[in-house]
Design an enzyme around this catalytic site. Structure first.
Site, PDB file in Angstrom:
ATOM      1  NE  ARG A   1       6.728 -24.696   0.236  1.00 51.07           N
ATOM      2  CZ  ARG A   1       7.048 -25.485  -0.794  1.00 51.07           C
ATOM      3  NH1 ARG A   1       8.305 -25.887  -0.947  1.00 51.07           N
ATOM      4  NH2 ARG A   1       6.138 -25.871  -1.651  1.00 51.07           N
TER       5      ARG A   1
ATOM      6  CE  LYS B   1       5.025 -23.063  -3.926  1.00 54.29           C
ATOM      7  NZ  LYS B   1       5.764 -22.912  -5.162  1.00 54.29           N
TER       8      LYS B   1
ATOM      9  CD  GLU C   1      14.591 -21.568  -5.842  1.00 55.38           C
ATOM     10  OE1 GLU C   1      13.929 -22.517  -5.392  1.00 55.38           O
ATOM     11  OE2 GLU C   1      14.451 -20.401  -5.443  1.00 55.38           O
TER      12      GLU C   1
HETATM   13  C1  PLP Z   1      10.957 -21.681  -6.832  1.00 49.94           C
HETATM   14  C2  PLP Z   1      10.688 -23.094  -6.427  1.00 49.94           C
HETATM   15  N1  PLP Z   1      11.697 -23.856  -5.979  1.00 49.94           N
HETATM   16  C3  PLP Z   1      11.503 -25.140  -5.616  1.00 49.94           C
HETATM   17  C4  PLP Z   1      10.248 -25.738  -5.686  1.00 49.94           C
HETATM   18  C5  PLP Z   1      10.052 -27.157  -5.258  1.00 49.94           C
HETATM   19  O1  PLP Z   1       9.230 -27.249  -4.108  1.00 49.94           O
HETATM   20  P1  PLP Z   1       8.327 -28.509  -3.800  1.00 49.94           P
HETATM   21  O2  PLP Z   1       9.229 -29.692  -3.725  1.00 49.94           O
HETATM   22  O3  PLP Z   1       7.714 -28.227  -2.481  1.00 49.94           O
HETATM   23  O4  PLP Z   1       7.353 -28.652  -4.900  1.00 49.94           O
HETATM   24  C6  PLP Z   1       9.168 -24.983  -6.154  1.00 49.94           C
HETATM   25  C7  PLP Z   1       7.847 -25.595  -6.264  1.00 49.94           C
HETATM   26  O5  PLP Z   1       6.908 -25.193  -5.697  1.00 49.94           O
HETATM   27  C8  PLP Z   1       9.383 -23.618  -6.528  1.00 49.94           C
HETATM   28  O6  PLP Z   1       8.361 -22.863  -6.965  1.00 49.94           O
END
Ligand code: PLP
Length: 329
Positions: free
Chosen positions: A84, A181, A214
């Site tokens: 990612r 991200k 989300e």
């Molecule tokens: C905006 C957002 N959505 C979802 C997630 C969940 O991602 P992960 O399961 O990789 O921690 C995160 C965490 O990093 C996030 O910042």
């Protein structure tokens, strides 16, 4: 206008270091080790965990990050997080300071140097210092940084009673930014602050078509009345590594998870509000039940069986699955 009652000092190197140490003494942090490509090594004194102000990650938000967990001396699911990270780097037009294998090795070595047996690893890629412009300076060296720290922790009540979430009033990020991200977390910060100010635990983004998006740093999933585990599509939200892994685990262990099907699709707010269970998923929260959304109770308002079963499946995978890297401390 602020009136200074004393002349501002011009600091020597030693003065500046003393002030950085004083800052950390006033507000201690739980940071164990920090690698910086700019320092060309690892530091363990939080006062030295700094980057130049003119790095574009600081003043323009031109940088990306990701986070993986350290669980009982092992790093969990790092390769999914690195995949990612590389996708975010490409979309952000960031150059890599080295190979993927090289960055992976730095992450593992920094973890070992930290001595930390449980916690979090957060790592960043920056476009580098050299100007205060918008486009990176000519010849700017990309920066790579790794922080080993205690991680985010959440109240036990979230798991035993469930969380209370609200629909945020802030607009969801455009898809290109939501799937990347990047260090631009202003909407995520504001939605969490807004929720806390209004007495909730967190917020939920809704997209412009009226479908669920989300949370601030977590994904959201549901168990429908028919017993299906449903998750929003990943084309306009972050591809949570936890969500992707849990969807695999739930498919492989459907009866243990207690679900009749596993679906990734659009979920309208009205369908979502009518669900049997609502879950928050993420690397730090793992799996937590939501008991209340705005003024409405979800299901019977208590943590449900699917949230418990998924948390167990995930914790087993974190302890003894095939996605663990052993750290040579
Ligand atoms: C905006 C957002 N959505 C979802 C997630 C969940 O991602 P992960 O399961 O990789 O921690 C995160 C965490 O990093 C996030 O910042």
């Amino acid at each position: 206008m602020t009136v200074h009652t004393h002349a501002i000092r011009v600091l020597t190197d030693a003065d500046a270091l003393a002030e950085l140490r004083a800052l950390r003494a006033r507000q201690p942090v739980d940071f164990s080790a920090f690698y910086s490509s700019q320092l060309n090594g690892i530091v363990t004194d939080p006062a030295l965990m700094v980057i130049p102000f003119d790095d574009h990650i600081v003043h323009r938000g031109h940088g990306i990050f990701d986070t993986a967990a350290i669980v009982s001396r092992k790093i969990y699911d790092l390769d999914a997080h690195l995949d990612r990270f590389l996708g975010s780097a490409e979309r952000s037009k960031l150059q890599l300071p080295g190979s993927r294998a090289g960055m992976r090795d730095i992450i593992i070595q920094t973890t070992a140097a930290s001595g930390r047996r449980d916690g979090s690893i957060r790592y960043w890629l920056s476009s580098g210092p050299g100007s205060l412009e918008l486009t990176p300076a000519r010849g700017a060296e990309p920066g790579f940084f790794v922080m080993i720290f205690g991680g985010l922790s959440y109240p036990e009540r979230w798991y035993t009673e469930g969380l209370r979430v609200m629909t945020t009033t802030y607009p969801i990020k455009a898809p290109i930014y939501a799937i990347t991200k990047a260090t631009n977390y202003l909407p995520n910060v504001l939605m969490q602050m807004e929720a806390k100010e209004k007495g909730f635990d967190n917020g939920v983004f809704i997209d412009e078509n009226g479908n669920v998006g989300e949370g601030s740093n977590m994904n959201v999933a549901f168990v429908t009345k028919a017993g299906a585990l449903v998750h929003p599509k990943f084309d306009h939200i972050l591809s949570g590594c936890t969500s992707l892994r849990l969807l695999e685990l739930a498919r492989a262990h459907q009866s243990r998870a207690g679900v009749t099907a596993v679906e990734v699709r659009d979920i309208s707010v009205s369908e979502a509000r009518d669900s049997r269970e609502m879950l928050l998923l993420g690397s730090s929260i793992k799996v937590a039940p939501i008991a209340q959304w705005d003024d409405q109770t979800i299901g019977d308002g208590k943590p449900g069986p699917v949230s418990r079963a998924l948390l167990q499946l995930l914790e087993e995978d974190m302890r003894s699955g095939d996605r663990l890297i052993t750290v040579a401390y």
